[in-house]
Write a protein that holds these residues in place. Sequence first.
Motif, PDB file in Angstrom:
ATOM      1  N   LEU A 144      34.268  54.941  32.747  1.00 44.82           N
ATOM      2  CA  LEU A 144      33.040  54.146  32.625  1.00 44.82           C
ATOM      3  C   LEU A 144      33.365  52.705  32.252  1.00 44.82           C
ATOM      4  O   LEU A 144      32.803  51.759  32.809  1.00 44.82           O
ATOM      5  N   GLY A 145      34.280  52.540  31.287  1.00 40.15           N
ATOM      6  CA  GLY A 145      34.639  51.200  30.859  1.00 40.15           C
ATOM      7  C   GLY A 145      35.258  50.378  31.975  1.00 40.15           C
ATOM      8  O   GLY A 145      34.948  49.190  32.141  1.00 40.15           O
ATOM      9  N   LEU A 146      36.119  51.002  32.751  1.00 45.53           N
ATOM     10  CA  LEU A 146      36.729  50.304  33.880  1.00 45.53           C
ATOM     11  C   LEU A 146      35.668  49.888  34.896  1.00 45.53           C
ATOM     12  O   LEU A 146      35.724  48.800  35.472  1.00 45.53           O
ATOM     13  N   ARG A 147      34.691  50.749  35.133  1.00 40.98           N
ATOM     14  CA  ARG A 147      33.623  50.410  36.074  1.00 40.98           C
ATOM     15  C   ARG A 147      32.849  49.188  35.582  1.00 40.98           C
ATOM     16  O   ARG A 147      32.567  48.261  36.353  1.00 40.98           O
ATOM     17  N   TYR A 148      32.485  49.178  34.300  1.00 40.96           N
ATOM     18  CA  TYR A 148      31.703  48.068  33.764  1.00 40.96           C
ATOM     19  C   TYR A 148      32.472  46.750  33.823  1.00 40.96           C
ATOM     20  O   TYR A 148      31.881  45.683  33.925  1.00 40.96           O
ATOM     21  N   ARG A 149      33.785  46.848  33.794  1.00 35.96           N
ATOM     22  CA  ARG A 149      34.622  45.650  33.856  1.00 35.96           C
ATOM     23  C   ARG A 149      34.981  45.264  35.296  1.00 35.96           C
ATOM     24  O   ARG A 149      35.690  44.287  35.525  1.00 35.96           O
ATOM     25  N   GLY A 150      34.498  46.043  36.255  1.00 31.10           N
ATOM     26  CA  GLY A 150      34.773  45.747  37.654  1.00 31.10           C
ATOM     27  C   GLY A 150      36.194  46.071  38.069  1.00 31.10           C
ATOM     28  O   GLY A 150      36.691  45.549  39.071  1.00 31.10           O
ATOM     29  N   ASN A 151      36.837  46.956  37.327  1.00 28.67           N
ATOM     30  CA  ASN A 151      38.216  47.362  37.622  1.00 28.67           C
ATOM     31  C   ASN A 151      38.181  48.652  38.429  1.00 28.67           C
ATOM     32  O   ASN A 151      37.623  49.658  37.987  1.00 28.67           O
ATOM     33  N   ALA A 152      38.781  48.638  39.615  1.00 28.65           N
ATOM     34  CA  ALA A 152      38.720  49.789  40.523  1.00 28.65           C
ATOM     35  C   ALA A 152      39.848  50.783  40.299  1.00 28.65           C
ATOM     36  O   ALA A 152      40.106  51.633  41.152  1.00 28.65           O
ATOM     37  N   ALA A 153      40.518  50.721  39.153  1.00 30.45           N
ATOM     38  CA  ALA A 153      41.630  51.625  38.873  1.00 30.45           C
ATOM     39  C   ALA A 153      41.164  53.080  38.873  1.00 30.45           C
ATOM     40  O   ALA A 153      40.037  53.407  38.490  1.00 30.45           O
ATOM     41  N   ARG A 154      42.066  53.937  39.280  1.00 26.57           N
ATOM     42  CA  ARG A 154      41.812  55.375  39.293  1.00 26.57           C
ATOM     43  C   ARG A 154      42.229  55.973  37.950  1.00 26.57           C
ATOM     44  O   ARG A 154      43.193  55.527  37.324  1.00 26.57           O
TER      45      ARG A 154
END
Length: 316
Positions: A144-154
Amino acid sequence: MTSSTLETRTPAGMAERRAAVEAAAHRIRRHALFMGEVQGQGYVGQALGAADILATVYTDQLRFRPEDPAWEDRDRFLLSTGHYAIGLYAALAEAGTIPVEELETYGSDGSRLPMSGMSTYTPGMEISGGSLGHGLTVAVGLALGLRYRGNAARVINFLSDGELDEGSTWEAAMGAAHHRLGRLTAVVDINALQADGATAGVLRTEPVADKWAACGWRVFRVDGNDVGALLEAFDAAGQGSAVTDDGEGAPAVVLCDTKVGRGVPLLEQREKAHFMRIEEHEWAICNEQLEAGWAARQEAAGQEAAGQRGSQEEKA
């Protein structure tokens, strides 16, 4: 796999990918036996059983920079099962994140490689595992945190079938589906064994695939010691990261049926295999069996390839 390799390579044929992963898995098993011999005991059986999974992830799937474990855009691999750390150390050495020579410090005072995984000690160790049932909850929050930061990491979370006894795992599973965390993949090592005995006897979780599906996950169940099947499953699981009209796709779980001690017949046959105490004279036997099995597989693969070439020549 480094980021530059991942970003520039053209898709290799399945045969080439499988050969690369199988070779890496063999080296991971060799490293695990070496570390086990340093201590004379440990969770060697789990490391051997999960070697094909770890090799698939680190050789073929994960985007990372071995020289920069904290690279912001890296894919995250979370080891929820902290006692599997010996296997992850072997994979990190194979990946180049830690020196192979450092493996001889495993479990020693002052080592960066403690017997249970700790993120504050080891480069490439994303979380401190061991409190079983927490890994997937952390993975959901991280995704969720990666999504909010616009990071497309898996985000890939490795957990054990024993962790499916924990209610927090299923709360996290429902949360991941609710938030459509398509970049999240859970990997469950189903070796059918827990500290207190057979998983089916401690708390029966089957039909486990149906339960994940009921929580809204895409489910893939494979032989976790079959690299070809693992590659296909992870490829399919990664497709969930595509953005749809209502957000990302559903999260994916890869259920991996594995054999404790895989590759070493002496250990595959151990009745008490959760935490193995291996006699001093048995280590040489373990290494000999591992190398003999690998040599036999290589010979068989060579014969199969020769047969295929001959068949193609006849058709031509």
